[in-house]
Design an enzyme around this catalytic site. Structure first.
Site, PDB file in Angstrom:
ATOM      1  N   TYR A   1      43.848  41.122  27.744  1.00  0.00           N
ATOM      2  CA  TYR A   1      42.446  40.756  27.998  1.00  0.00           C
ATOM      3  C   TYR A   1      41.989  39.630  27.062  1.00  0.00           C
ATOM      4  O   TYR A   1      41.075  38.888  27.386  1.00  0.00           O
ATOM      5  CB  TYR A   1      41.531  41.987  27.872  1.00  0.00           C
TER       6      TYR A   1
ATOM      7  N   GLU B   1      41.943  51.992  32.690  1.00  0.00           N
ATOM      8  CA  GLU B   1      43.399  51.802  32.750  1.00  0.00           C
ATOM      9  C   GLU B   1      44.094  52.727  31.743  1.00  0.00           C
ATOM     10  O   GLU B   1      45.117  53.328  32.064  1.00  0.00           O
ATOM     11  CB  GLU B   1      43.741  50.319  32.517  1.00  0.00           C
TER      12      GLU B   1
HETATM   13  C1  HEM Z   1      37.646  41.358  32.707  1.00  0.00           C
HETATM   14  C2  HEM Z   1      38.843  40.881  33.006  1.00  0.00           C
HETATM   15  C3  HEM Z   1      39.478  40.984  34.373  1.00  0.00           C
HETATM   16  C4  HEM Z   1      38.883  41.014  35.596  1.00  0.00           C
HETATM   17  C5  HEM Z   1      37.415  40.950  35.939  1.00  0.00           C
HETATM   18  C6  HEM Z   1      39.948  41.108  36.574  1.00  0.00           C
HETATM   19  C7  HEM Z   1      39.737  41.163  37.950  1.00  0.00           C
HETATM   20  C8  HEM Z   1      40.737  41.315  38.879  1.00  0.00           C
HETATM   21  C9  HEM Z   1      40.538  41.442  40.306  1.00  0.00           C
HETATM   22  C10 HEM Z   1      39.180  41.425  41.009  1.00  0.00           C
HETATM   23  C11 HEM Z   1      41.734  41.584  40.886  1.00  0.00           C
HETATM   24  C12 HEM Z   1      42.028  41.745  42.391  1.00  0.00           C
HETATM   25  C13 HEM Z   1      42.139  43.223  42.710  1.00  0.00           C
HETATM   26  C14 HEM Z   1      42.436  43.470  44.190  1.00  0.00           C
HETATM   27  O1  HEM Z   1      41.499  43.549  44.993  1.00  0.00           O
HETATM   28  O2  HEM Z   1      43.593  43.544  44.536  1.00  0.00           O
HETATM   29  C15 HEM Z   1      42.733  41.535  39.835  1.00  0.00           C
HETATM   30  C16 HEM Z   1      44.093  41.591  40.035  1.00  0.00           C
HETATM   31  C17 HEM Z   1      45.006  41.280  39.055  1.00  0.00           C
HETATM   32  N1  HEM Z   1      44.749  41.094  37.717  1.00  0.00           N
HETATM   33 FE1  HEM Z   1      42.977  41.185  36.804  1.00  0.00          FE
HETATM   34  N2  HEM Z   1      41.140  41.118  35.922  1.00  0.00           N
HETATM   35  C18 HEM Z   1      40.907  41.041  34.586  1.00  0.00           C
HETATM   36  C19 HEM Z   1      41.848  41.039  33.583  1.00  0.00           C
HETATM   37  C20 HEM Z   1      43.199  40.894  33.788  1.00  0.00           C
HETATM   38  C21 HEM Z   1      44.182  40.749  32.737  1.00  0.00           C
HETATM   39  C22 HEM Z   1      43.902  40.807  31.254  1.00  0.00           C
HETATM   40  C23 HEM Z   1      45.386  40.576  33.352  1.00  0.00           C
HETATM   41  C24 HEM Z   1      46.731  40.327  32.688  1.00  0.00           C
HETATM   42  C25 HEM Z   1      47.142  39.156  32.369  1.00  0.00           C
HETATM   43  C26 HEM Z   1      45.163  40.632  34.784  1.00  0.00           C
HETATM   44  C27 HEM Z   1      46.135  40.531  35.754  1.00  0.00           C
HETATM   45  C28 HEM Z   1      45.933  40.781  37.096  1.00  0.00           C
HETATM   46  C29 HEM Z   1      46.997  40.753  38.072  1.00  0.00           C
HETATM   47  C30 HEM Z   1      48.464  40.433  37.804  1.00  0.00           C
HETATM   48  C31 HEM Z   1      46.413  41.077  39.310  1.00  0.00           C
HETATM   49  C32 HEM Z   1      47.108  41.122  40.679  1.00  0.00           C
HETATM   50  C33 HEM Z   1      47.067  39.716  41.215  1.00  0.00           C
HETATM   51  C34 HEM Z   1      47.543  39.566  42.626  1.00  0.00           C
HETATM   52  O3  HEM Z   1      48.028  40.520  43.240  1.00  0.00           O
HETATM   53  O4  HEM Z   1      47.399  38.448  43.122  1.00  0.00           O
HETATM   54  N3  HEM Z   1      43.820  40.829  35.005  1.00  0.00           N
HETATM   55  N4  HEM Z   1      42.085  41.375  38.629  1.00  0.00           N
END
Ligand code: HEM
Ligand SMILES: Cc1cc2nc3c(=O)[nH]c(=O)nc-3n(C[C@H](O)[C@H](O)[C@H](O)COP(=O)(O)OP(=O)(O)OC[C@H]3O[C@@H](n4cnc5c(N)ncnc54)[C@H](O)[C@@H]3O)c2cc1C
Length: 410
Positions: free
Chosen positions: A98, A140
């Site tokens: 994060y 998480e």
């Molecule tokens: C406040 C911080 C964050 C927010 C608001 C956020 C938001 C989101 C959202 C909205 C999704 C799409 C979920 C869905 O409908 O499938 C997602 C997927 C994902 N997030 Fe985050 N995220 C955050 C932090 C992180 C962090 C720290 C990481 C790690 C580096 C990360 C890695 C991912 C990955 C790998 C996916 C799947 C992407 C995909 O399938 O294309 N996220 N996140």
């Protein structure tokens, strides 16, 4: 809760940030992947990046969260956070990542909004970011702990025990545990992330719904090949369907997913189209194993019977449940060799199905299909609260639904 100092700043800047957030999300990812190309290896989905769908989902979620903080602080978007948290843990996201996202997101905010980002504005958005981040990190942490895993132990190797060519484009994989380790249980409707090495050496993860209840030794999922139709073919689905054979090893996460069967004893209605049948097949299989007596209605739409994956398994499970019924709609004509309860020609029309009172509804299929079914259910008086849906990609709908007026509101 947002501090009194930050609230007016967020209220004042929300419109400009919301307008620019798609561009912020685009630059954020570009900047982050340039600094951390390793994030594509086994973590981020490069198909979703190329399509721009993940950028839109991230932008929508941050805007929806910020808007909830100022408008309905007593009611944060739990469903949206829960979907993201489940997706994150299925990929082994760690709390310390994060900080990485924070650094690049705030770089992008300043890059796009320039001088408008005064120290006061930056501090207020920083607060929003960390409120959202900690809401996710805490959820998480709870999910990892409930499953008895850590971010670096969500992945397990499995051996492909069986592959079944369901239709021209869909293959079902049945994988067996390696050794006699304890297999983590799944809840009905959950998915696994499957991580495969691509020809360029980069590992790519994708989610696949489990299509059978646990037996302590196997997992089963079905993959539909994605044809590019002018764009590149889907890389993981084609790799799985074309390359992966019995005896090969596949790496799967432990099961996660927040769209799971309600066990409150209400009737259940499954509404699916195309490959959207997979979570329904998983939930039905769990109902059979549990010896359920719930009234179950299965409604499925496909091009024709030949393209209806898992049809025999689904019908066998329907017949194994007392009083369960199954109706199908085939776009290419209402012909069926399967002895289902109703065969209809054309697209799904809920008016011809009899829907039980007080049911819990589960939807899965292309977004336009789910939007039409959800509207039709709401027109029939079904409460939005009783409708759950699974999206096979970043959820581009959740933020829109949060902005929707409550039913009955002027
Ligand atoms: C406040 C911080 C964050 C927010 C608001 C956020 C938001 C989101 C959202 C909205 C999704 C799409 C979920 C869905 O409908 O499938 C997602 C997927 C994902 N997030 Fe985050 N995220 C955050 C932090 C992180 C962090 C720290 C990481 C790690 C580096 C990360 C890695 C991912 C990955 C790998 C996916 C799947 C992407 C995909 O399938 O294309 N996220 N996140
Ligand atoms: C919770 C969940 C459950 C799921 N369950 C199932 C399931 O049970 N069965 C199933 O089959 N699927 C399921 N999916 C979908 C699955 O995870 C994959 O998204 C799907 O298999 C496609 O992956 P892919 O690697 O083949 O396609 P990708 O390579 O990711 O491509 C996706 C799209 O992006 C386009 N694209 C790729 N690269 C580019 C580029 N450079 N430029 C322009 N466009 C590009 C492709 O043309 C394609 O349209 C589920 C998804 C989720 C989130």
């Amino acid at each position: 809760m947002l501090s009194d100092r930050s609230r007016p700043v967020i209220e004042a800047t929300l419109p400009v940030v919301a307008d620019n957030i798609p561009e912020i999300a685009r630059r954020f990812y570009g900047h982050m992947f340039a600094a951390h190309p390793e994030l594509f290896d086994g973590i981020f989905n490069r198909g979703n990046q190329a399509e721009g769908t993940q950028q839109v989902a991230l932008a929508g979620s941050v805007a929806a969260f910020a808007s909830a903080l100022v408008k309905t602080p007593e009611q944060l978007p739990e469903q949206l956070l829960s979907r993201v948290a489940h997706k994150h843990v299925s990929l082994g996201i760690k709390p310390e990542q994060y900080d990485v996202v924070h650094e690049h997101l705030f770089w992008a905010i300043v890059d796009v909004l320039g001088d408008a980002v005064t120290p006061e504005v930056a501090a207020a958005w920083d607060e929003v970011y960390w409120l959202m981040a900690y809401a996710l990190i805490n959820q998480e942490r709870g999910l990892y702990s409930a499953r008895g895993v850590r971010p670096d132990t969500v992945w397990r190797d499995w051996e492909v025990a069986e592959r079944v060519q369901e239709t021209d484009d869909v293959v079902t994989f049945r994988v067996k545990r390696i050794g006699d380790r304890l297999v983590k249980t799944s809840l009905p409707g959950q998915y696994v992330s499957v991580k495969v090495p691509m020809p360029d050496g980069v590992h790519q993860p994708r989610q696949y719904s489990l299509t059978r209840a646990d037996d302590g030794e196997h997992r089963q999922f079905s993959v539909k090949r994605v044809h590019g139709g002018g764009k590149p073919d889907g890389e993981v689905s084609n790799h799985l369907c074309e390359q992966v054979q019995v005896g090969d090893t596949l790496t799967l996460s432990v099961p996660f997913g927040d769209v799971v069967l309600d066990d409150s004893g209400r009737p259940v209605v499954f509404v699916s189209a195309g490959i959207g049948v997979t979570p329904m097949a998983g939930m039905l299989s769990h109902l059979v194993v549990a010896g359920s007596k719930l009234p179950v209605t299965v409604l499925h739409a496909a091009a024709d019977e030949q393209s209806f994956a898992l049809r025999q398994q689904v019908l066998d499970d329907v017949r194994a449940l007392d009083g369960a019924t199954m109706h199908v709609w085939y776009e290419n004509g209402g012909e069926s060799t399967l002895p289902v309860d109703g065969v209809h020609s054309g697209v799904m029309d809920l008016d011809v199905a009899s829907l039980p009172e007080g049911a819990a509804y589960y939807l899965c299929g292309p977004l336009p299909f789910m939007k039409a079914v959800r509207s039709s259910l709401i027109d029939r008086g079904v409460s939005p609260h009783d409708i759950q849906y699974e999206v096979f990609g970043p959820d581009l709908w959740a933020a829109d639904l949060l902005a929707e007026p409550a039913p009955g509101a002027a």
